[in-house]
Structure formats: structure tokens, C-alpha cells
Design an enzyme around this catalytic site. Structure first.
Site, PDB file in Angstrom:
ATOM      1  N   GLY A  87      -0.489  29.368  24.270  1.00  0.00           N
ATOM      2  CA  GLY A  87      -1.742  28.661  24.535  1.00  0.00           C
ATOM      3  C   GLY A  87      -2.806  28.914  23.477  1.00  0.00           C
ATOM      4  O   GLY A  87      -3.515  27.980  23.052  1.00  0.00           O
TER       5      GLY A  87
ATOM      6  N   LYS B 114      -3.547  29.053  31.874  1.00  0.00           N
ATOM      7  CA  LYS B 114      -4.236  27.994  31.106  1.00  0.00           C
ATOM      8  C   LYS B 114      -3.531  26.634  31.166  1.00  0.00           C
ATOM      9  O   LYS B 114      -4.185  25.600  31.169  1.00  0.00           O
ATOM     10  CB  LYS B 114      -4.430  28.434  29.652  1.00  0.00           C
ATOM     11  CG  LYS B 114      -5.468  29.545  29.527  1.00  0.00           C
ATOM     12  CD  LYS B 114      -5.733  29.921  28.084  1.00  0.00           C
ATOM     13  CE  LYS B 114      -6.697  31.103  28.042  1.00  0.00           C
ATOM     14  NZ  LYS B 114      -7.044  31.504  26.677  1.00  0.00           N
TER      15      LYS B 114
ATOM     16  N   ASP C   7     -11.678  27.664  23.785  1.00  0.00           N
ATOM     17  CA  ASP C   7     -11.011  28.575  22.845  1.00  0.00           C
ATOM     18  C   ASP C   7     -11.031  27.962  21.436  1.00  0.00           C
ATOM     19  O   ASP C   7     -11.169  28.677  20.442  1.00  0.00           O
ATOM     20  CB  ASP C   7      -9.547  28.795  23.258  1.00  0.00           C
ATOM     21  CG  ASP C   7      -9.416  29.741  24.445  1.00  0.00           C
ATOM     22  OD1 ASP C   7     -10.278  30.625  24.612  1.00  0.00           O
ATOM     23  OD2 ASP C   7      -8.444  29.593  25.209  1.00  0.00           O
TER      24      ASP C   7
HETATM   25  P1  NAP Z   1       1.238  33.300  25.287  1.00  0.00           P
HETATM   26  O1  NAP Z   1       1.119  31.867  25.630  1.00  0.00           O
HETATM   27  O2  NAP Z   1       1.939  34.238  26.205  1.00  0.00           O
HETATM   28  O3  NAP Z   1       1.944  33.378  23.831  1.00  0.00           O
HETATM   29  C1  NAP Z   1       2.339  34.596  23.286  1.00  0.00           C
HETATM   30  C2  NAP Z   1       2.762  34.401  21.813  1.00  0.00           C
HETATM   31  O4  NAP Z   1       2.960  35.700  21.235  1.00  0.00           O
HETATM   32  C3  NAP Z   1       4.063  33.630  21.633  1.00  0.00           C
HETATM   33  O5  NAP Z   1       3.960  32.850  20.477  1.00  0.00           O
HETATM   34  C4  NAP Z   1       5.097  34.764  21.459  1.00  0.00           C
HETATM   35  O6  NAP Z   1       6.197  34.379  20.678  1.00  0.00           O
HETATM   36  C5  NAP Z   1       4.277  35.746  20.658  1.00  0.00           C
HETATM   37  N1  NAP Z   1       4.734  37.121  20.752  1.00  0.00           N
HETATM   38  C6  NAP Z   1       4.705  37.940  21.849  1.00  0.00           C
HETATM   39  N2  NAP Z   1       5.176  39.157  21.527  1.00  0.00           N
HETATM   40  C7  NAP Z   1       5.529  39.106  20.200  1.00  0.00           C
HETATM   41  C8  NAP Z   1       6.085  40.054  19.294  1.00  0.00           C
HETATM   42  N3  NAP Z   1       6.391  41.312  19.665  1.00  0.00           N
HETATM   43  N4  NAP Z   1       6.297  39.671  18.008  1.00  0.00           N
HETATM   44  C9  NAP Z   1       5.998  38.417  17.610  1.00  0.00           C
HETATM   45  N5  NAP Z   1       5.459  37.478  18.439  1.00  0.00           N
HETATM   46  C10 NAP Z   1       5.242  37.825  19.713  1.00  0.00           C
HETATM   47  O7  NAP Z   1      -0.193  33.960  25.053  1.00  0.00           O
HETATM   48  P2  NAP Z   1      -1.531  33.255  24.536  1.00  0.00           P
HETATM   49  O8  NAP Z   1      -2.318  32.756  25.687  1.00  0.00           O
HETATM   50  O9  NAP Z   1      -1.153  32.273  23.467  1.00  0.00           O
HETATM   51  O10 NAP Z   1      -2.326  34.487  23.924  1.00  0.00           O
HETATM   52  C11 NAP Z   1      -1.885  35.174  22.738  1.00  0.00           C
HETATM   53  C12 NAP Z   1      -2.839  36.316  22.444  1.00  0.00           C
HETATM   54  O11 NAP Z   1      -4.130  35.836  22.105  1.00  0.00           O
HETATM   55  C13 NAP Z   1      -3.030  37.242  23.653  1.00  0.00           C
HETATM   56  O12 NAP Z   1      -2.995  38.585  23.247  1.00  0.00           O
HETATM   57  C14 NAP Z   1      -4.409  36.888  24.164  1.00  0.00           C
HETATM   58  O13 NAP Z   1      -5.034  37.932  24.804  1.00  0.00           O
HETATM   59  C15 NAP Z   1      -5.117  36.508  22.872  1.00  0.00           C
HETATM   60  N6  NAP Z   1      -6.249  35.580  23.145  1.00  0.00           N
HETATM   61  C16 NAP Z   1      -7.499  35.976  22.810  1.00  0.00           C
HETATM   62  C17 NAP Z   1      -8.568  35.111  23.011  1.00  0.00           C
HETATM   63  C18 NAP Z   1      -9.949  35.548  22.633  1.00  0.00           C
HETATM   64  O14 NAP Z   1     -10.913  34.957  23.104  1.00  0.00           O
HETATM   65  N7  NAP Z   1     -10.096  36.544  21.784  1.00  0.00           N
HETATM   66  C19 NAP Z   1      -8.383  33.847  23.577  1.00  0.00           C
HETATM   67  C20 NAP Z   1      -7.078  33.476  23.907  1.00  0.00           C
HETATM   68  C21 NAP Z   1      -6.012  34.356  23.698  1.00  0.00           C
HETATM   69  P3  NAP Z   1       7.543  33.781  21.370  1.00  0.00           P
HETATM   70  O15 NAP Z   1       7.302  32.303  21.540  1.00  0.00           O
HETATM   71  O16 NAP Z   1       8.610  34.074  20.364  1.00  0.00           O
HETATM   72  O17 NAP Z   1       7.733  34.509  22.679  1.00  0.00           O
END
Ligand code: NAP
Length: 262
Positions: free
Chosen positions: A126, A66, A103
Site C-alpha cells: 500500500g 488500507k 499518504d
Molecule cells: P505492506 O502492504 O504489508 O507491504 C510490505 C512491503 O514490504 C512489500 O513490498 C514486501 O515485499 C516488503 N517487505 C517486507 N519484508 C521485507 C523484507 N524483509 N525484505 C524486502 N522486502 C520486504 O505494507 P505497507 O502498508 O506498504 O507499508 C510498508 C512500510 O511503510 C511499513 O513499515 C509502514 O509502517 C510504512 N509506512 C509509513 C508511513 C508513514 O507515514 N511514515 C505510511 C505508510 C506506510 P513482498 O511483496 O515481497 O512481500
């Protein structure tokens, strides 16, 4: 020849977006074909450029592309520029590669009501960027909590909101917690919110959805947000009114056969 579109991710093979989008195009009687496009990060830029020259009109972008998608676009819509992340691309003769972010709007649409006055967003990646920006734009007072506190502080500063945990009427999980059904919620500030959104989804209710339902909160799950962001992408590309019910049915059906994201 059909108009081509797809979702770029890594992995992408188990994405629900092809089922959701092809159901929508069928319902709208549009001759579009939407496929999953697994692309490793090092090949993302060249792949996007190649798609543009190969009959593709549009693409969704998911983890981990993204931010790279925002960098490669010739033009960004206002939300995409403000959020700094792109989940929707269109390939246009005149404008080139246009990057958009649905999003943010998808989260607001999934809420189905004006956002509560106060919101706590968990995460600083993201998804959290889009959620915090969308809620701030909609007038909510937003706080951002993240496991790595320095990332929460940096994002909060950028968006002009607060960092850290605190009471809120709306709780949004934008971390990856719950991707595995047995993920522990220990250490996560699960505040007493009346509305809970979990962006994470799988084939079964996530730990945060289960926790929120037990407390009697109103719950919006990640599948609903997926449907709403997809509906906004489709409208952006085609100008058509998206068939949200058809898209939701397709996503739920696909969800029962796989546990992958996006
Ligand atoms: P990303 O950029 O990889 O960010 C991941 C986030 O999760 C970071 O803030 C990370 O914290 C945190 N994290 C990971 N493992 C953790 C744990 N065990 N305990 C606490 N925090 C943890 O991913 P993203 O793109 O933001 O997406 C995040 C989630 O949202 C994903 O599962 C994705 O599939 C979901 N999502 C869903 C939609 C939808 O349409 N439903 C749209 C977008 C995203 P740190 O900074 O400390 O590593």
C-alpha cells in the site's frame, strides 16, 4: 460532546497518531478527541459502520486495513481511487463514508521541494502504491523494485511506470525493512541517490536512514511523512491550516517512548 475521530489499525495501541492529532486539535482550539482503535481485519467493515453511527466524524486507517477501507467507502477522492488504498475516512451525512489518501500528498510535502526527475520506489504494498503514484503525478520518472518481483511488475503496469532496479536521484523505501533495527539491507538495491526517503520509522534511526546519512544524502524520515499525511488528513476533515510544528513535536515525543508505527 466532543467530535470523535480515531486511527483504525491492528495493532493500533502504540500509534503516535493520537498524540499528534490531539496536540493539533488542542492548538487549533477544536473540541475534537482522537483515539487509537485496534480492530482485527474480520471486524473492520462492521466497526467502520458502527463508528459512523456513534458520533465519529473521521478516521485514519493503517496497516492492515488500507485496501479494505477503499472497498467500504461510498465515495473515493481522486487520489484514493487512483491509488486503490485509503488512509483517511470521513463520515458525512450526505455523502456517507468518504475515502481519501493523504499518504501520497504527505510524501510530496515531506520532500519539501519538487521531486527529483528520477525515483526508485522499493516495495509493492500500500505504501509503495501511494508513493509511486504521487511521484509519477508530480512528474518524476518512476521505477518500482520489490522483493517479490511479480508484484513490482504488476504495480508498475497498473501505474504505467517501469519495474526493476536502476539509478535514480530519489530512493524511497516503502518496504517493511527497518521495522526491526537489525534488519539486513542485503539484496536491497540501495542506489546512489541524492535524496533518500524511508517511510519506516522507529524510536531510533532505521538502517536505511543510517546508510543514507553516512553517504551524505539528504534524508527524509518516516516520522516527517507521518506528520505530513496527518496534517493533510486534518485539513481534509476540518478545513483548518494544520499546525505542522506542533504535530511534529508531539510525534517526536511519542516516538521517544515507543517504537510502533503509524
Ligand atoms: P505492506 O502492504 O504489508 O507491504 C510490505 C512491503 O514490504 C512489500 O513490498 C514486501 O515485499 C516488503 N517487505 C517486507 N519484508 C521485507 C523484507 N524483509 N525484505 C524486502 N522486502 C520486504 O505494507 P505497507 O502498508 O506498504 O507499508 C510498508 C512500510 O511503510 C511499513 O513499515 C509502514 O509502517 C510504512 N509506512 C509509513 C508511513 C508513514 O507515514 N511514515 C505510511 C505508510 C506506510 P513482498 O511483496 O515481497 O512481500
Amino acid at each position: 460532546m466532543s467530535t470523535l475521530a480515531g486511527v483504525l489499525g491492528f495493532p493500533a495501541a502504540h500509534s503516535r497518531s493520537p498524540a499528534m492529532m490531539n496536540a493539533a486539535f488542542g492548538e487549533l482550539r477544536l473540541d475534537w478527541r482522537y483515539v487509537a482503535l485496534p480492530v482485527p481485519p474480520e471486524r473492520f467493515a462492521e466497526t467502520v459502520r458502527a463508528l459512523r453511527g456513534s458520533g465519529y466524524r473521521a478516521a485514519n486507517v493503517t496497516i492492515p486495513h488500507k485496501l479494505a477501507a477503499a472497498g467500504i467507502a461510498d465515495e473515493l477522492t481522486d487520489p484514493a481511487r487512483a491509488i486503490g488504498a485509503v488512509n483517511t475516512l470521513s463520515f458525512d451525512e450526505a455523502q456517507g463514508i468518504v475515502g481519501h489518501n493523504t499518504d501520497a500528498g504527505g510524501l510530496i510535502d515531506a520532500l519539501g521541494e519538487p521531486p527529483p526527475a528520477t525515483a526508485l520506489v522499493l516495495g509493492a504494498g500500500g505504501a509503495a502504491r501511494a508513493a509511486a503514484w504521487a511521484l509519477r503525478e508530480a512528474g518524476a520518472e518512476v521505477r518500482i523494485w520489490n522483493r517479490t518481483a511479480s508484484r513490482a511488475r504488476a504495480l508498475a503496469r497498473e501505474l504505467g511506470v517501469s519495474a526493476g532496479s536502476g539509478d535514480a536521484e530519489l530512493l524511497v523505501n516503502a518496504t517493511a525493512i527497518g521495522l526491526k533495527p537489525d534488519d539486513s539491507l542485503e539484496g536491497i538495491p540501495l542506489v546512489d541517490a541524492r535524496v533518500v526517503v524511508d517511510l519506516v520509522y522507529g524510536s531510533a534511526p532505521t538502517p536505511i536512514v543510517r546508510w543514507a546519512e553516512e553517504r551524505g544524502a539528504r534524508v527524509v524520515d518516516g516520522l516527517e511523512v507521518l506528520v505530513r499525511q496527518g496534517a493533510l488528513s486534518l485539513a481534509f476533515w476540518t478545513g483548518c491550516d494544520p499546525p505542522v510544528d506542533v504535530m511534529r513535536r508531539a510525534v517526536v515525543q511519542a516516538a521517544s517512548s515507543t517504537s510502533a508505527q503509524a
